[in-house]
Design a protein around this motif. Sequence first.
Motif, PDB file in Angstrom:
ATOM      1  N   TRP A  64      16.310  12.587   7.175  1.00 54.70           N
ATOM      2  CA  TRP A  64      14.948  11.945   7.898  1.00 54.70           C
ATOM      3  C   TRP A  64      14.324  11.517   6.502  1.00 54.70           C
ATOM      4  CZ3 TRP A  64      15.654   9.511  12.068  1.00 54.70           C
ATOM      5  CH2 TRP A  64      16.082  10.246  13.102  1.00 54.70           C
ATOM      6  N   ARG A  65      14.303  12.437   5.657  1.00 52.91           N
ATOM      7  CA  ARG A  65      13.470  12.241   4.340  1.00 52.91           C
ATOM      8  C   ARG A  65      13.960  10.844   3.739  1.00 52.91           C
ATOM      9  NH1 ARG A  65      13.764  18.387   2.465  1.00 52.91           N
ATOM     10  NH2 ARG A  65      14.237  17.212   0.574  1.00 52.91           N
ATOM     11  N   ARG A  88      -2.894  22.490  -0.023  1.00 51.66           N
ATOM     12  CA  ARG A  88      -3.147  22.140  -1.479  1.00 51.66           C
ATOM     13  C   ARG A  88      -1.900  21.289  -2.037  1.00 51.66           C
ATOM     14  NH1 ARG A  88      -2.944  28.342  -3.046  1.00 51.66           N
ATOM     15  NH2 ARG A  88      -1.557  28.219  -1.547  1.00 51.66           N
ATOM     16  N   GLU A  89      -0.807  21.745  -1.504  1.00 57.59           N
ATOM     17  CA  GLU A  89       0.404  20.667  -1.747  1.00 57.59           C
ATOM     18  C   GLU A  89      -0.115  19.121  -1.282  1.00 57.59           C
ATOM     19  OE1 GLU A  89       5.111  20.089  -1.378  1.00 57.59           O
ATOM     20  OE2 GLU A  89       4.157  21.610  -0.021  1.00 57.59           O
ATOM     21  N   LEU A  90      -0.337  19.157  -0.111  1.00 54.47           N
ATOM     22  CA  LEU A  90      -0.796  17.535   0.495  1.00 54.47           C
ATOM     23  C   LEU A  90      -1.689  16.849  -0.554  1.00 54.47           C
ATOM     24  CD1 LEU A  90      -0.907  15.515   2.636  1.00 54.47           C
ATOM     25  CD2 LEU A  90      -2.794  16.626   3.546  1.00 54.47           C
ATOM     26  N   ILE A  91      -2.845  17.703  -1.071  1.00 54.80           N
ATOM     27  CA  ILE A  91      -3.964  17.034  -1.696  1.00 54.80           C
ATOM     28  C   ILE A  91      -3.331  16.844  -3.088  1.00 54.80           C
ATOM     29  CG2 ILE A  91      -5.965  17.235  -3.071  1.00 54.80           C
ATOM     30  CD1 ILE A  91      -6.429  16.865  -0.085  1.00 54.80           C
ATOM     31  N   ALA A  92      -2.270  17.628  -3.519  1.00 53.66           N
ATOM     32  CA  ALA A  92      -1.750  17.400  -5.037  1.00 53.66           C
ATOM     33  C   ALA A  92      -0.839  16.250  -4.910  1.00 53.66           C
ATOM     34  CB  ALA A  92      -0.950  18.546  -5.387  1.00 53.66           C
ATOM     35  N   VAL A 121       0.900  -1.148   0.117  1.00 52.88           N
ATOM     36  CA  VAL A 121       0.096   0.016   0.099  1.00 52.88           C
ATOM     37  C   VAL A 121       0.835   1.272  -0.007  1.00 52.88           C
ATOM     38  CG1 VAL A 121      -0.157  -0.194   2.608  1.00 52.88           C
ATOM     39  CG2 VAL A 121      -1.982   1.406   1.080  1.00 52.88           C
ATOM     40  N   PRO A 122       0.410   2.213  -0.731  1.00 49.13           N
ATOM     41  CA  PRO A 122       1.517   3.576  -0.711  1.00 49.13           C
ATOM     42  C   PRO A 122       1.343   4.213   0.471  1.00 49.13           C
ATOM     43  CG  PRO A 122      -0.518   3.755  -2.142  1.00 49.13           C
ATOM     44  CD  PRO A 122      -0.521   2.478  -1.902  1.00 49.13           C
ATOM     45  N   ILE A 123       2.332   4.858   1.131  1.00 43.06           N
ATOM     46  CA  ILE A 123       2.506   5.531   2.170  1.00 43.06           C
ATOM     47  C   ILE A 123       2.986   6.896   2.062  1.00 43.06           C
ATOM     48  CG2 ILE A 123       3.659   5.650   4.445  1.00 43.06           C
ATOM     49  CD1 ILE A 123       4.123   2.380   3.980  1.00 43.06           C
ATOM     50  N   VAL A 124       2.503   7.962   2.676  1.00 42.12           N
ATOM     51  CA  VAL A 124       2.818   9.315   2.345  1.00 42.12           C
ATOM     52  C   VAL A 124       3.241   9.776   3.794  1.00 42.12           C
ATOM     53  CG1 VAL A 124       2.483  11.851   2.051  1.00 42.12           C
ATOM     54  CG2 VAL A 124       1.295   9.944   0.563  1.00 42.12           C
ATOM     55  N   MET A 125       4.434  10.078   4.183  1.00 40.68           N
ATOM     56  CA  MET A 125       4.677  10.638   5.536  1.00 40.68           C
ATOM     57  C   MET A 125       4.673  12.006   5.755  1.00 40.68           C
ATOM     58  SD  MET A 125       8.271   8.330   6.109  1.00 40.68           S
ATOM     59  CE  MET A 125       8.234   6.451   6.964  1.00 40.68           C
ATOM     60  N   THR A 126       4.055  12.564   6.936  1.00 39.38           N
ATOM     61  CA  THR A 126       4.023  13.744   7.378  1.00 39.38           C
ATOM     62  C   THR A 126       4.690  14.018   8.632  1.00 39.38           C
ATOM     63  OG1 THR A 126       1.998  13.425   8.390  1.00 39.38           O
ATOM     64  CG2 THR A 126       1.983  13.959   6.131  1.00 39.38           C
ATOM     65  N   THR A 127       5.635  14.781   8.719  1.00 36.54           N
ATOM     66  CA  THR A 127       6.344  15.119   9.996  1.00 36.54           C
ATOM     67  C   THR A 127       7.104  16.475   9.927  1.00 36.54           C
ATOM     68  OG1 THR A 127       8.226  14.225  11.401  1.00 36.54           O
ATOM     69  CG2 THR A 127       8.312  14.043   9.094  1.00 36.54           C
ATOM     70  N   LEU A 172       6.260  14.621   3.131  1.00 41.48           N
ATOM     71  CA  LEU A 172       5.880  15.953   3.213  1.00 41.48           C
ATOM     72  C   LEU A 172       6.227  16.582   4.903  1.00 41.48           C
ATOM     73  CD1 LEU A 172       4.677  18.037   1.384  1.00 41.48           C
ATOM     74  CD2 LEU A 172       2.510  17.453   2.404  1.00 41.48           C
ATOM     75  N   VAL A 173       7.001  17.662   4.882  1.00 40.70           N
ATOM     76  CA  VAL A 173       7.382  18.216   6.008  1.00 40.70           C
ATOM     77  C   VAL A 173       6.175  19.250   6.501  1.00 40.70           C
ATOM     78  CG1 VAL A 173       9.097  19.868   7.055  1.00 40.70           C
ATOM     79  CG2 VAL A 173       9.911  17.876   5.473  1.00 40.70           C
TER      80      VAL A 173
END
Length: 227
Positions: free
Chosen positions: A82-83, A102-106, A69-75, A95-96
């Motif tokens: 770390w990235r 808008r960037e998160l959705i994109a 499953v695709p994973i998008v990290m936010t921190t 995503l930091v």
Amino acid sequence: MLVVEDDDRVAGALCDLLGRHGFATARAAGVTQALAQLDDAVDLVLLDLMLPDGDGFDLCARIRASRDVPIVMTTARSDLRWRVHGLHLGADDYLVKPYDARELIARMLAVHRRVASGARAARPPAPADDVRVLDVGGVRIDLGRREVTVADRPVALTRKELALLEVLAEHPGLVVRRERLLSRVWRSAHEFDAHTLDVHVAAVRSKTGVRSVIETVRGVGYRLGTG
């Protein structure tokens, strides 16, 4: 999709935002809840790294060990190391915080598009029968079965790592430019794409135990090893 976030206020705002953009969401407040809710209905994980009952990096590794499953990290961890570490563990994007909604959705829509068509797009055209199985320095690459083994033992590669080998295997021994690899495997142009490619090449070398399985052609790109 599964939102893994321990802050109730942040999780609520995220789920509302994602719902308005057509994402069906479930929320987990920590590692234990996330693992319990991870089933075939989850098609994307939005993962915060600071969790009350464990580390998000560890959770990413545990998810990737059993699921693609695709994973998008936010921190809030903005340091490049770390990235790179997150991508090395198998995250599809990072995503930091603080980030623009808008960037998160994109980025999430981009991940969805890549997942929806990526398996078909990244897989090379069916090769001739005589090159469906390649042996590179003891690393056996079975393109038909999409399996990689070393000494008859399977090597657990991520979706992107396997796709990288498949693209290189289209023309064994010939150099594939970095731009082509990024276009074929990731189909994106994020600022850390160059690091992403290098990290995945290093991961394939490390997991197979054969550094020469992918050879670096400095200033140009990579090629599948010649022996």
